[in-house]
Design a protein around this motif. Structure first.
Motif, PDB file in Angstrom:
ATOM      1  N   ALA B   6      -4.428 -14.415  -8.061  1.00  0.00           N
ATOM      2  CA  ALA B   6      -5.182 -13.646  -6.526  1.00  0.00           C
ATOM      3  C   ALA B   6      -4.098 -12.481  -6.856  1.00  0.00           C
ATOM      4  N   SER B   7      -2.633 -12.890  -6.912  1.00  0.00           N
ATOM      5  CA  SER B   7      -1.903 -11.172  -7.180  1.00  0.00           C
ATOM      6  C   SER B   7      -2.283 -10.533  -8.093  1.00  0.00           C
ATOM      7  N   ALA B  10      -4.956  -9.034  -6.226  1.00  0.00           N
ATOM      8  CA  ALA B  10      -5.050  -7.513  -5.465  1.00  0.00           C
ATOM      9  C   ALA B  10      -4.223  -6.436  -6.530  1.00  0.00           C
ATOM     10  N   ALA B  13      -7.487  -4.319  -7.832  1.00  0.00           N
ATOM     11  CA  ALA B  13      -7.949  -3.867  -6.463  1.00  0.00           C
ATOM     12  C   ALA B  13      -7.320  -2.560  -5.297  1.00  0.00           C
ATOM     13  N   PHE B  14      -5.990  -3.006  -6.675  1.00  0.00           N
ATOM     14  CA  PHE B  14      -5.140  -1.534  -6.038  1.00  0.00           C
ATOM     15  C   PHE B  14      -4.976  -0.150  -6.709  1.00  0.00           C
ATOM     16  N   ILE B  15      -5.371  -0.593  -8.564  1.00  0.00           N
ATOM     17  CA  ILE B  15      -5.366  -0.040  -8.827  1.00  0.00           C
ATOM     18  C   ILE B  15      -6.904   0.698  -9.275  1.00  0.00           C
ATOM     19  N   ILE B  17      -9.023   1.111  -6.081  1.00  0.00           N
ATOM     20  CA  ILE B  17      -9.069   1.791  -4.911  1.00  0.00           C
ATOM     21  C   ILE B  17      -8.285   3.626  -5.655  1.00  0.00           C
ATOM     22  N   LEU B  19      -7.524   5.071  -8.191  1.00  0.00           N
ATOM     23  CA  LEU B  19      -8.516   6.043  -8.996  1.00  0.00           C
ATOM     24  C   LEU B  19      -9.470   6.201  -8.354  1.00  0.00           C
ATOM     25  N   GLY B  34      -3.528   8.154  -3.277  1.00  0.00           N
ATOM     26  CA  GLY B  34      -4.450   6.781  -4.015  1.00  0.00           C
ATOM     27  C   GLY B  34      -3.593   6.995  -5.218  1.00  0.00           C
ATOM     28  N   PHE B  37      -1.273   4.963  -5.066  1.00  0.00           N
ATOM     29  CA  PHE B  37      -1.143   3.173  -5.615  1.00  0.00           C
ATOM     30  C   PHE B  37      -1.736   2.653  -6.485  1.00  0.00           C
ATOM     31  N   ILE B  38      -2.512   3.744  -7.961  1.00  0.00           N
ATOM     32  CA  ILE B  38      -2.225   2.952  -8.495  1.00  0.00           C
ATOM     33  C   ILE B  38      -1.201   2.921  -9.297  1.00  0.00           C
ATOM     34  N   GLU B  40       1.648   1.601  -7.704  1.00  0.00           N
ATOM     35  CA  GLU B  40       1.567   0.520  -6.627  1.00  0.00           C
ATOM     36  C   GLU B  40       1.361  -0.956  -7.608  1.00  0.00           C
ATOM     37  N   ALA B  42       0.032  -1.279 -10.812  1.00  0.00           N
ATOM     38  CA  ALA B  42       0.596  -1.438 -11.803  1.00  0.00           C
ATOM     39  C   ALA B  42       1.699  -1.780 -12.126  1.00  0.00           C
ATOM     40  N   LEU B  44       2.624  -3.822  -9.665  1.00  0.00           N
ATOM     41  CA  LEU B  44       2.288  -5.589  -9.262  1.00  0.00           C
ATOM     42  C   LEU B  44       1.686  -6.115  -9.724  1.00  0.00           C
ATOM     43  N   PHE B  45       0.941  -5.737 -11.195  1.00  0.00           N
ATOM     44  CA  PHE B  45       0.407  -6.142 -12.394  1.00  0.00           C
ATOM     45  C   PHE B  45       1.939  -6.541 -13.270  1.00  0.00           C
TER      46      PHE B  45
END
Lengths: 493, 120, 77
Positions: B6-7, B10, B13-15, B17, B19, B34, B37-38, B40, B42, B44-45
């Motif tokens: 799930a993470s 997520a 999804a962040f990447i 959104i 991009l 934006g 968010f990219i 963030e 990366a 999180l990944f």
């Protein structure tokens, strides 16, 4: 322990900080900058070849302290700290970059009476980060310095006070902020597959089949890192923004920026080649982008009327030659690419600083308004002409030797078309350069041309002369460097 | 679907959104958000890669044997990397916002198309 | 269960931040999203990263954006 290796990164960073503190005091700043700028190439010459394990994380020493369930596994052989490797090839590149930085700083002092601390700070910070990029054997460490390099490049454009520089800086920054995380993601994919970010560990794990070399995650990682590489090197689709960046900086700034791009391209190119050369589409992908870079940039440079844009596009087109050598992927072609990269740093620095004097004298870069500048300083005119010959690959200069090597390598590898293309592009470069040279220096002087300065500073002439001498020496005795390159390329394959 | 998966979704999804925002939204400040968010996504990944279901925080404490710790802790390397990368992201963002303010003062607009249309 | 809620809040607040016309609200929503990611880091067994993330993305970045918005223009259109 070889303390000169980390010093190559530490000295410019310290210099950057000190210069920024002493910002107001011109004499101190000038003295410190010149001393440090000459110290870096000297350190590069005198440092012994070696490996630096930061924090004493030598894997051989740590092996005895491992928990029992890790002994004999893949993880036991991993490096646990950042490793810097310094070989003869790094010596050559750091030396040349240091020389170019020294001459650029010298030119900057000669052309500006009042020096700006932040500008010098950016130059030294960028120098430190590309040096670290060259030395580092750790892809995450390389990513960090890649980001710092991108930030300093933006800073150098912003500090240059030319028209429209903020717009170009913003565009470059946005593209960089997309390219940087993509590179980080690529590193993440490799880290997730292999569990280490050290290049030697990655190669060890892949070549000993601890992981499936063709697993999708490694291929995705390759694609993302390739994207970051294209951005840092200014290959298509980033060639337009890269050339805009060069043309918006001060001439000495563009010389340094081009050096940064070449070193970024070299460092990431070698890292990618070491890790991913087994992927079947590796060579095809890189050759494709190299051809695009050569053809697109050269065509666009032929259509420009602004001579700074023209030189900037030529510089980006030359980067295509380096990528071509990497893409062909034989020992000889990689050596040719490295030689081309060496020459590229020197020749484009010469052209940026040399043609920069035109802007210094007249404050315009539109070729339609220029002419007759040979009357101002004929020595500089001749040196710029010879620099252009070196760029286009006319004997006896170094550009000729490296392009000859590249064409031979392409023929040996069976890529006859690429050899022909490289020759055609060189010829177009020659004509574009001669056209620009003719309009700026030889055609009759327009009546409304006004001069902002009467004479070219001696230091600038000196810098260009030094660069021309390096070109000539490398052209006549290419063996000084090519022997090292061929050995190095042999070790890669 | 487990927590790690799930993470990862997520972060994806962040990447995406980010991009989308960085490429298609015209407003400069939103482009910059934006990009944040990219970065963030990366980060999180990377953190997801080191997660171990049912594991412990990778801090070695008294009473743990080294073998048990090595077998049960999350992988600490990505965490060390992400610390650096968060700071880099923040500094990049600060530089971009400063540039955006300068550009606003020059052009009187935050729209990228109008701003870049001004230059020839 | 809490993980799913945190993930959904993080992603949805990011989307709403980009759909917002008021840039100041967008800045605050960026902070909420960053803070949720910080909680996610804590749940993913990375407490020190979570601390940094909570301070940087949860507080400093929104403040930076808000300052930039106050110095420029608040409405997007």
């Amino acid at each position: 322990m070889n303390y000169l290796i980390p010093l190559m990164v530490v000295v410019p960073i310290l210099a950057a900080l000190i210069v920024n503190i002493f910002g107001g005091n011109d004499k101190t700043v000038k003295a410190i900058s010149l001393v440090v700028a000459i110290a870096i190439p000297l350190i590069a010459i005198f440092a012994a070849v070696g490996v630096q394990y930061f924090g004493g994380h030598d894997p051989a020493l740590i092996a005895s302290l491992l928990p029992s369930n890790l002994v004999g596994t893949l993880a036991a052989s991993y490096n646990t700290g950042i490793v810097y490797i310094f070989e003869n090839i790094e010596r050559i590149f750091i030396f040349l970059m240091g020389i170019v930085a020294f001459l650029a700083v010298l030119t900057y002092f000669a052309e500006k009476k009042k020096v700006s601390g932040p500008y010098l700070y950016l130059i030294f910070m960028g120098l430190a980060s590309v040096t670290a990029l060259m030395l580092s054997n750790d892809i995450f460490n390389m990513y960090v310095f890649f980001e710092i390099t991108a930030l300093t490049q933006v800073g150098i454009i912003v500090a240059s006070s030319t028209e429209d520089n903020y717009e170009i800086a913003m565009k470059y920054m946005i593209l960089g902020a997309i390219g940087g995380p993509m590179l980080l993601l690529g590193i993440g994919f490799i880290l997730g597959t292999i569990g280490s970010v050290n290049i030697n560990d990655i190669i060890y794990a892949i070549s000993n089949n601890f992981v499936n070399p063709y697993s999708p995650s490694l291929v995705i990682g390759f694609a993302l890192i390739l994207f970051g590489w294209l951005y840092s090197a200014g290959l298509p689709p980033f060639h337009t923004i890269k050339s805009a960046v060069y043309s918006k900086a001060r001439p000495n700034g563009s010389a340094i920026l081009q050096g940064f791009s070449v070193l970024c391209m070299f460092a990431f190119g070698i890292a990618m080649y070491k890790i991913f050369a087994y992927i079947p589409y590796f060579n095809t992908a890189i050759i494709l982008f190299a051809i695009l870079a050569m053809v697109l940039s050269i065509t666009m440079s032929a259509m420009e009327v602004d001579f700074r844009r023209m030189i900037a596009f030529l510089a980006v087109g030359e980067l295509g030659f380096i990528a071509l050598g990497f893409g062909i992927g034989t020992q000889y072609s990689i050596a040719a690419a490295l030689f081309q990269a060496t020459n590229e740093i020197v020749i484009t620095a010469l052209l940026f600083i040399g043609f920069g004097t035109v802007y210094y004298l007249t404050k315009t870069s539109d070729t339609r308004k220029l002419g007759g500048l040979i009357a101002v300083d004929s020595t500089m005119t001749i040196m710029v002409l010879l620099g252009g010959f070196a760029l286009a690959g006319v004997p006896p200069f170094n550009g000729f030797q490296s392009k000859l090597m590249l064409v031979q390598a392409a023929l040996d590898a069976g890529y006859t078309e690429l050899a022909v293309l490289a020759i055609i592009v060189s010829v177009v470069i020659f004509f574009t350069f001669v056209k620009a040279f003719h309009t700026v220096y030889l055609q009759p002087k327009p009546k409304d041309l006004k001069f902002a300065h009467e004479k070219i500073p001696k230091a600038t002439v000196f810098s260009v002369a030094i660069l021309l001498i390096i070109c000539l020496v490398l052209g006549i005795f290419p063996n000084i460097v090519t022997d090292i390159f061929i050995t190095f390329a042999g070790g890669l394959i | 679907m487990d927590f790690q998966m799930a993470s990862l979704f997520a972060s994806g999804a962040f990447i995406i959104i980010g991009l989308f925002a960085a490429v298609f939204i015209d407003n400069l400040i939103k482009k910059i958000i934006g990009i944040a968010f990219i970065e963030e996504g990366a980060n999180l990944f990377l953190i997801c890669l080191g997660y171990k279901a049912g594991g412990v925080v990778p801090i070695f404490m008294l009473g743990m044997s080294a073998d048990w710790f090595a077998a049960n802790s999350a992988y600490p390397l990505p965490q060390a990397l992400v610390l650096t990368s968060i700071v880099i992201g923040a500094s990049t963002l600060a530089v971009m916002l400063a540039l955006a303010m300068v550009l606003y003062r020059k052009h009187g607009t935050l729209s990228v198309s109008e701003m870049m249309g001004d230059e020839k | 269960m809490i993980e799913v809620v945190v993930i959904i809040v993080a992603v949805v607040s990011a989307i709403i931040a980009l759909l917002q016309n008021d840039l100041l609200k967008a800045a605050i929503l960026t902070g909420i999203s960053g803070f949720c990611v910080a909680i996610l880091f804590q749940l993913l067994l990375a407490p020190d990263v979570a601390l940094t993330q909570a301070i940087v993305e949860g507080a400093i970045v929104p403040v930076f954006i808000a300052l930039a918005v106050l110095k420029t223009r608040r409405r997007e259109a």
